[in-house]
Scaffold this motif. Structure first.
Motif, PDB file in Angstrom:
ATOM      1  N   ALA A   9      11.089  79.157  49.313  1.00 49.39           N
ATOM      2  CA  ALA A   9       9.717  78.799  48.950  1.00 49.39           C
ATOM      3  C   ALA A   9       9.640  77.361  48.454  1.00 49.39           C
ATOM      4  N   ALA A  10      10.608  76.951  47.642  1.00 54.30           N
ATOM      5  CA  ALA A  10      10.629  75.577  47.135  1.00 54.30           C
ATOM      6  C   ALA A  10      10.766  74.579  48.287  1.00 54.30           C
ATOM      7  N   PHE A  11      11.645  74.875  49.249  1.00 50.55           N
ATOM      8  CA  PHE A  11      11.808  74.005  50.416  1.00 50.55           C
ATOM      9  C   PHE A  11      10.508  73.912  51.204  1.00 50.55           C
ATOM     10  N   THR A  12       9.852  75.039  51.409  1.00 47.99           N
ATOM     11  CA  THR A  12       8.599  75.063  52.175  1.00 47.99           C
ATOM     12  C   THR A  12       7.540  74.188  51.518  1.00 47.99           C
ATOM     13  N   GLY A  41       5.741  67.323  49.325  1.00 44.49           N
ATOM     14  CA  GLY A  41       6.597  66.299  48.739  1.00 44.49           C
ATOM     15  C   GLY A  41       6.545  66.264  47.226  1.00 44.49           C
ATOM     16  N   PRO A  42       7.148  65.235  46.647  1.00 46.09           N
ATOM     17  CA  PRO A  42       7.185  65.084  45.193  1.00 46.09           C
ATOM     18  C   PRO A  42       5.897  64.459  44.657  1.00 46.09           C
ATOM     19  N   GLY A  43       5.783  64.462  43.329  1.00 39.49           N
ATOM     20  CA  GLY A  43       4.714  63.702  42.692  1.00 39.49           C
ATOM     21  C   GLY A  43       3.529  64.483  42.186  1.00 39.49           C
ATOM     22  N   LEU A  44       3.494  65.789  42.443  1.00 39.27           N
ATOM     23  CA  LEU A  44       2.379  66.591  41.936  1.00 39.27           C
ATOM     24  C   LEU A  44       2.694  67.105  40.535  1.00 39.27           C
ATOM     25  N   LEU A  45       1.689  67.635  39.872  1.00 40.24           N
ATOM     26  CA  LEU A  45       1.886  68.197  38.548  1.00 40.24           C
ATOM     27  C   LEU A  45       2.686  69.496  38.634  1.00 40.24           C
ATOM     28  N   GLU A  46       3.425  69.790  37.574  1.00 42.50           N
ATOM     29  CA  GLU A  46       4.196  71.030  37.492  1.00 42.50           C
ATOM     30  C   GLU A  46       3.305  72.246  37.703  1.00 42.50           C
ATOM     31  N   SER A  47       2.100  72.227  37.153  1.00 39.34           N
ATOM     32  CA  SER A  47       1.189  73.366  37.280  1.00 39.34           C
ATOM     33  C   SER A  47       0.811  73.641  38.732  1.00 39.34           C
ATOM     34  N   VAL A  48       0.735  72.599  39.541  1.00 40.76           N
ATOM     35  CA  VAL A  48       0.440  72.776  40.968  1.00 40.76           C
ATOM     36  C   VAL A  48       1.608  73.478  41.644  1.00 40.76           C
ATOM     37  N   LEU A  78      20.121  85.626  35.869  1.00 44.69           N
ATOM     38  CA  LEU A  78      20.092  84.472  36.771  1.00 44.69           C
ATOM     39  C   LEU A  78      18.816  83.662  36.569  1.00 44.69           C
ATOM     40  N   GLY A  79      18.974  82.351  36.617  1.00 41.99           N
ATOM     41  CA  GLY A  79      17.828  81.458  36.524  1.00 41.99           C
ATOM     42  C   GLY A  79      17.985  80.284  37.468  1.00 41.99           C
ATOM     43  N   LEU A  80      16.856  79.748  37.899  1.00 42.73           N
ATOM     44  CA  LEU A  80      16.841  78.541  38.717  1.00 42.73           C
ATOM     45  C   LEU A  80      15.980  77.492  38.027  1.00 42.73           C
ATOM     46  N   LEU A  81      16.539  76.315  37.880  1.00 41.86           N
ATOM     47  CA  LEU A  81      15.805  75.155  37.389  1.00 41.86           C
ATOM     48  C   LEU A  81      15.475  74.327  38.616  1.00 41.86           C
ATOM     49  N   ILE A  82      14.184  74.120  38.858  1.00 38.64           N
ATOM     50  CA  ILE A  82      13.762  73.396  40.061  1.00 38.64           C
ATOM     51  C   ILE A  82      12.906  72.204  39.654  1.00 38.64           C
ATOM     52  N   ASN A  83      13.396  71.010  40.010  1.00 39.39           N
ATOM     53  CA  ASN A  83      12.635  69.782  39.793  1.00 39.39           C
ATOM     54  C   ASN A  83      12.077  69.326  41.144  1.00 39.39           C
ATOM     55  N   PHE A  84      10.761  69.333  41.268  1.00 35.15           N
ATOM     56  CA  PHE A  84      10.121  68.960  42.522  1.00 35.15           C
ATOM     57  C   PHE A  84       9.979  67.455  42.704  1.00 35.15           C
ATOM     58  N   ASN A  85      10.216  66.680  41.670  1.00 31.83           N
ATOM     59  CA  ASN A  85      10.015  65.232  41.762  1.00 31.83           C
ATOM     60  C   ASN A  85      11.305  64.537  42.211  1.00 31.83           C
ATOM     61  N   VAL A  86      11.769  64.926  43.396  1.00 26.48           N
ATOM     62  CA  VAL A  86      12.987  64.375  43.983  1.00 26.48           C
ATOM     63  C   VAL A  86      12.728  64.102  45.467  1.00 26.48           C
ATOM     64  N   THR A  96      14.659  64.809  48.070  1.00 26.98           N
ATOM     65  CA  THR A  96      15.002  66.028  48.806  1.00 26.98           C
ATOM     66  C   THR A  96      15.152  67.156  47.796  1.00 26.98           C
ATOM     67  N   ILE A  97      14.507  68.286  48.057  1.00 28.42           N
ATOM     68  CA  ILE A  97      14.463  69.375  47.085  1.00 28.42           C
ATOM     69  C   ILE A  97      15.845  69.948  46.790  1.00 28.42           C
ATOM     70  N   LYS A  98      16.747  69.858  47.745  1.00 29.08           N
ATOM     71  CA  LYS A  98      18.111  70.363  47.523  1.00 29.08           C
ATOM     72  C   LYS A  98      18.733  69.722  46.282  1.00 29.08           C
ATOM     73  N   ALA A  99      18.426  68.454  46.054  1.00 27.33           N
ATOM     74  CA  ALA A  99      18.962  67.736  44.895  1.00 27.33           C
ATOM     75  C   ALA A  99      18.298  68.161  43.589  1.00 27.33           C
ATOM     76  N   GLY A 100      17.208  68.916  43.684  1.00 27.94           N
ATOM     77  CA  GLY A 100      16.458  69.293  42.490  1.00 27.94           C
ATOM     78  C   GLY A 100      16.597  70.745  42.080  1.00 27.94           C
ATOM     79  N   ILE A 101      17.486  71.501  42.729  1.00 25.38           N
ATOM     80  CA  ILE A 101      17.631  72.930  42.418  1.00 25.38           C
ATOM     81  C   ILE A 101      18.974  73.178  41.744  1.00 25.38           C
ATOM     82  N   PHE A 102      18.908  73.835  40.577  1.00 20.29           N
ATOM     83  CA  PHE A 102      20.104  74.141  39.804  1.00 20.29           C
ATOM     84  C   PHE A 102      20.132  75.610  39.439  1.00 20.29           C
ATOM     85  N   ARG A 103      21.247  76.251  39.691  1.00 21.84           N
ATOM     86  CA  ARG A 103      21.441  77.678  39.414  1.00 21.84           C
ATOM     87  C   ARG A 103      22.146  77.815  38.072  1.00 21.84           C
ATOM     88  N   LYS A 104      21.623  78.683  37.221  1.00 18.73           N
ATOM     89  CA  LYS A 104      22.214  78.956  35.900  1.00 18.73           C
ATOM     90  C   LYS A 104      22.419  80.455  35.763  1.00 18.73           C
TER      91      LYS A 104
END
Length: 125
Positions: free
Chosen positions: A13-16, A22-29, A103-111, A113-121
């Motif tokens: 879903a994050a990739f889609t 792309g990046p640059g939108l608000l977290e709430s969006v 399990l948790g995922l930290l996802i930063n959309f302001n990157v 390429t989204i692959k660089a913004g996904i972290f598994r915890k």
């Protein structure tokens, strides 16, 4: 459904979303769009879930708010920041510890390429 299968659908879903907007939108969006995509995939999603904090006999009902809980198994913390800080990673680990989720995922959309913004915890997984 196993946590790893849920994680795959969350990342998909994050990739889609990132590919389309792309990046640059608000977290709430991104939060609204993620919950939409995950529900389209047939998953149960809770947003802005209150996480109580218990300390020394005191209970804070709304100590924290977790962005997304998917299938009551995976915590997703969304960001749209220029640089993720160590505190962002620790925030998700604290959510996992306090909520008992594994399990948790930290996802930063302001990157770029989204692959660089996904972290598994993980928490005792």
């Amino acid at each position: 459904m196993h946590e790893n299968d849920i994680s795959y659908l969350i990342r998909k879903a994050a990739f889609t979303i990132h590919t389309a907007l792309g990046p640059g939108l608000l977290e709430s969006v991104y939060e609204t769009l993620m919950s939409h995509e995950l529900r389209k995939a047939g998953l149960t999603v809770k947003t802005q879930v209150a996480l109580p904090v218990l300390y020394d006999g005191i209970r804070l009902e709304n100590g924290f708010r977790m962005d997304l809980i998917v299938e009551d198994k995976v915590v997703v913390e969304l960001k749209s920041v220029e640089v993720l800080l160590e505190v962002h990673h620790m925030q998700l680990l604290t959510y996992l510890k306090l909520s008992g989720h594994k399990l948790g995922l930290l996802i930063n959309f302001n990157v770029p390429t989204i692959k660089a913004g996904i972290f598994r915890k993980v928490n005792d997984l």
